[in-house]
Design a protein around this motif. Structure first.
Motif, short mmCIF file in Angstrom:
data_model
loop_
_atom_site.label_atom_id
_atom_site.label_comp_id
_atom_site.label_asym_id
_atom_site.label_seq_id
_atom_site.Cartn_x
_atom_site.Cartn_y
_atom_site.Cartn_z
N CYS A 45 0.83 -1.21 0.00
CA CYS A 45 0.00 0.00 0.00
C CYS A 45 0.86 1.26 0.00
CB CYS A 45 -0.93 0.00 1.21
SG CYS A 45 -2.09 -1.39 1.22
N PRO A 46 0.70 2.11 -1.00
CA PRO A 46 1.49 3.34 -1.05
C PRO A 46 1.00 4.36 -0.03
CG PRO A 46 -0.09 3.29 -2.85
CD PRO A 46 -0.20 1.97 -2.16
N GLY A 47 1.89 5.29 0.32
CA GLY A 47 1.51 6.35 1.25
C GLY A 47 1.58 5.91 2.70
N LEU A 48 1.10 6.78 3.59
CA LEU A 48 1.08 6.54 5.03
C LEU A 48 2.46 6.43 5.65
CD1 LEU A 48 -1.95 4.07 5.26
CD2 LEU A 48 -1.93 6.49 5.84
N ASP A 49 3.48 6.91 4.96
CA ASP A 49 4.82 7.00 5.53
C ASP A 49 4.95 8.36 6.22
OD1 ASP A 49 6.62 4.65 4.35
OD2 ASP A 49 5.29 5.32 2.75
N LEU A 50 5.63 8.39 7.35
CA LEU A 50 5.88 9.66 8.02
C LEU A 50 6.82 10.51 7.17
CD1 LEU A 50 6.36 8.90 11.83
CD2 LEU A 50 4.53 10.23 10.74
N THR A 51 6.45 11.74 6.92
CA THR A 51 7.25 12.59 6.05
C THR A 51 8.61 12.91 6.65
OG1 THR A 51 6.16 14.55 7.00
CG2 THR A 51 5.22 13.64 4.97
N GLU A 52 8.72 12.90 7.97
CA GLU A 52 10.01 13.21 8.59
C GLU A 52 11.00 12.04 8.55
OE1 GLU A 52 7.12 12.82 12.20
OE2 GLU A 52 7.05 13.41 10.08
N GLU A 53 10.51 10.86 8.15
CA GLU A 53 11.42 9.73 8.00
C GLU A 53 12.11 9.78 6.65
OE1 GLU A 53 8.90 6.62 10.84
OE2 GLU A 53 9.07 6.23 8.70
N ASN A 54 13.24 9.11 6.56
CA ASN A 54 14.03 9.11 5.33
C ASN A 54 13.34 8.25 4.26
OD1 ASN A 54 15.90 8.98 3.29
ND2 ASN A 54 17.63 8.47 4.62
N GLN A 55 12.71 8.90 3.30
CA GLN A 55 11.96 8.19 2.28
C GLN A 55 12.86 7.43 1.30
OE1 GLN A 55 8.42 8.32 2.58
NE2 GLN A 55 9.11 9.28 4.48
N ASP A 56 14.16 7.71 1.34
CA ASP A 56 15.09 6.97 0.49
C ASP A 56 15.30 5.55 1.01
OD1 ASP A 56 15.44 9.10 -1.23
OD2 ASP A 56 17.16 9.90 -0.11
N ILE A 57 14.91 5.30 2.25
CA ILE A 57 15.01 3.96 2.84
C ILE A 57 13.63 3.32 2.76
CG2 ILE A 57 15.53 2.62 4.91
CD1 ILE A 57 17.40 4.92 5.74
N SER A 58 13.52 2.23 2.05
CA SER A 58 12.22 1.61 1.79
C SER A 58 11.60 1.03 3.06
CB SER A 58 12.37 0.50 0.75
OG SER A 58 11.14 -0.18 0.57
N SER A 59 10.28 1.19 3.16
CA SER A 59 9.52 0.57 4.26
C SER A 59 8.86 -0.72 3.79
CB SER A 59 8.46 1.55 4.76
OG SER A 59 7.55 1.90 3.73
N LYS A 60 9.26 -1.23 2.62
CA LYS A 60 8.66 -2.44 2.08
C LYS A 60 9.51 -3.67 2.39
CE LYS A 60 6.51 -0.14 -1.90
NZ LYS A 60 6.36 -0.15 -3.38
N PRO A 61 8.91 -4.70 2.96
CA PRO A 61 9.63 -5.97 3.12
C PRO A 61 9.79 -6.66 1.77
CG PRO A 61 7.36 -6.25 3.78
CD PRO A 61 7.54 -4.78 3.47
N ASN A 62 10.65 -7.65 1.73
CA ASN A 62 10.93 -8.37 0.48
C ASN A 62 10.06 -9.61 0.29
OD1 ASN A 62 13.75 -7.31 1.78
ND2 ASN A 62 13.62 -6.85 -0.39
N VAL A 63 9.47 -10.08 1.38
CA VAL A 63 8.66 -11.31 1.38
C VAL A 63 7.54 -11.09 2.41
CG1 VAL A 63 8.65 -13.79 1.93
CG2 VAL A 63 10.61 -12.79 0.75
N LEU A 64 6.42 -11.79 2.22
CA LEU A 64 5.32 -11.72 3.17
C LEU A 64 4.95 -13.11 3.69
CD1 LEU A 64 2.95 -9.14 1.42
CD2 LEU A 64 4.26 -8.79 3.53
N VAL A 65 4.75 -13.21 5.01
CA VAL A 65 4.25 -14.42 5.67
C VAL A 65 3.06 -13.98 6.51
CG1 VAL A 65 4.72 -16.15 7.44
CG2 VAL A 65 6.44 -15.67 5.68
N LEU A 66 1.84 -14.38 6.11
CA LEU A 66 0.63 -13.80 6.67
C LEU A 66 -0.30 -14.88 7.22
CD1 LEU A 66 -0.07 -11.27 3.76
CD2 LEU A 66 1.33 -10.91 5.81
N TYR A 67 -0.62 -14.76 8.50
CA TYR A 67 -1.52 -15.68 9.18
C TYR A 67 -2.93 -15.05 9.22
CZ TYR A 67 2.89 -17.50 11.22
OH TYR A 67 4.17 -18.00 11.43
N ASN A 68 -3.89 -15.70 8.59
CA ASN A 68 -5.28 -15.22 8.41
C ASN A 68 -5.42 -13.70 8.44
OD1 ASN A 68 -5.81 -16.97 11.48
ND2 ASN A 68 -5.56 -14.75 11.44
N PRO A 69 -4.78 -13.02 7.47
CA PRO A 69 -4.81 -11.56 7.46
C PRO A 69 -6.09 -10.98 6.85
CG PRO A 69 -3.61 -12.33 5.56
CD PRO A 69 -3.97 -13.56 6.36
N VAL A 70 -6.41 -9.76 7.23
CA VAL A 70 -7.35 -8.93 6.49
C VAL A 70 -6.60 -8.39 5.28
CG1 VAL A 70 -8.63 -6.76 6.51
CG2 VAL A 70 -8.73 -8.29 8.50
#
Length: 288
Positions: A150-175
């Protein structure tokens, strides 16, 4: 299907010893974010032979609780197991409604901050910043999926050059799709926000490899099936494990705790995030 799950359950019994004998050392704690007077922390479980120069894969777990409650210790057993197998396993705290008066979008924001902090501090944690797994159960699985998709919802004061995206997902009965009535009520009926925090609606051809796990009696299973079908159309790797006769939260208790841990272990082995199982352990059965 029953035979497949019984085979997986048999393997899970072999993992009970691992879960019980995994390191008992207390996790290291780090504060990854401060919001007003609230410190949000990470519990970090390191492999027995950890050293900062190894650049190990990492997994970040987000607890469930309907974005309202929950405890950071929910995935302690899984974290200890994966640490014993050579990963740095991390349990993340985040703000919830009952303790902090926030809505789900703030929970997503915290989860993104956690992934970003882990990647930014990879050298300190001894991890490979390009091998980070986002994981969680129920609402926590939703948060992990949002960090990836999901794009957005990153804090603007954080360094946006560092990705907040993981490389893999492991999800237990997620919404995975917030755009349903009983969920939009939690965000005041805001349809635009519902779409923004609905991971399935943001899948793309380069989306992360994903493992989904649901009980067949869980009403959220339909969301997992929708996600799987969308991912396959995009030729993204997505594996769906389903278990007969159980509902939401099944993975929290034996024997499903051990069976899902075995399935996660096998998935991460297939991606090269964990070494192959030892000769005393057979491979888990298929995913259906």
């Amino acid at each position: 299907m029953l035979k497949s799950y019984l085979s997986l359950a048999f393997l899970s019994l072999l993992l009970i010893g691992r879960l019980a004998s995994a390191q008992e050392t207390a996790p290291k704690k780090f504060v990854y974010k401060k919001v007003n007077d609230v410190d949000l922390s990470l519990n970090v479980y390191q492999p027995p032979e950890w050293s900062a120069d190894k650049k190990l894969p990492a997994i970040v777990f987000f607890f469930g609780g309907g974005w309202t409650g929950g405890k950071i210790e929910q995935f302690e057993s899984q974290s200890k197991h994966l640490a014993s197998r050579g990963m740095v396993a991390i349990c993340a705290d985040y703000r919830v409604k009952s303790r902090h008066g926030v809505k789900p979008d703030a929970c997503v924001q915290d989860a993104k901050s956690a992934i970003r902090w882990v990647r930014q501090n990879a050298a300190k944690l001894g991890i490979d910043p390009q091998r980070i797994v986002g994981a969680g159960g129920s609402a926590g699985g939703h948060l992990a999926a949002c960090t990836a998709l999901c794009p957005g919802l990153d804090l603007t004061e954080e360094n946006q050059d560092i990705s907040s995206k993981p490389n893999v997902l492991v999800l237990y009965n997620p919404v995975l799709n917030f755009n349903v009535a009983n969920l939009t009520d939690r965000i005041g009926g805001d349809e635009q926000l519902a779409k923004a925090i609905s991971p399935t609606q943001h899948l793309a051809a380069n989306s992360q490899p994903t493992l989904l796990m649901y009980g067949k009696d869980d009403k959220l299973l339909a969301q997992g099936e929708e996600y799987e079908q969308a991912a396959k159309k995009l030729v993204c790797r997505c594996e769906l494990m389903t278990v007969e006769g159980v509902g939401h939260g099944f993975f929290n208790r034996p024997p499903h705790l051990q069976a899902t841990t075995a399935r996660v272990d096998a998935f991460l082995v297939s991606l090269g995030y964990l070494p192959p199982a030892t000769s005393t352990e057979s491979k888990p059965a298929g995913d259906k």
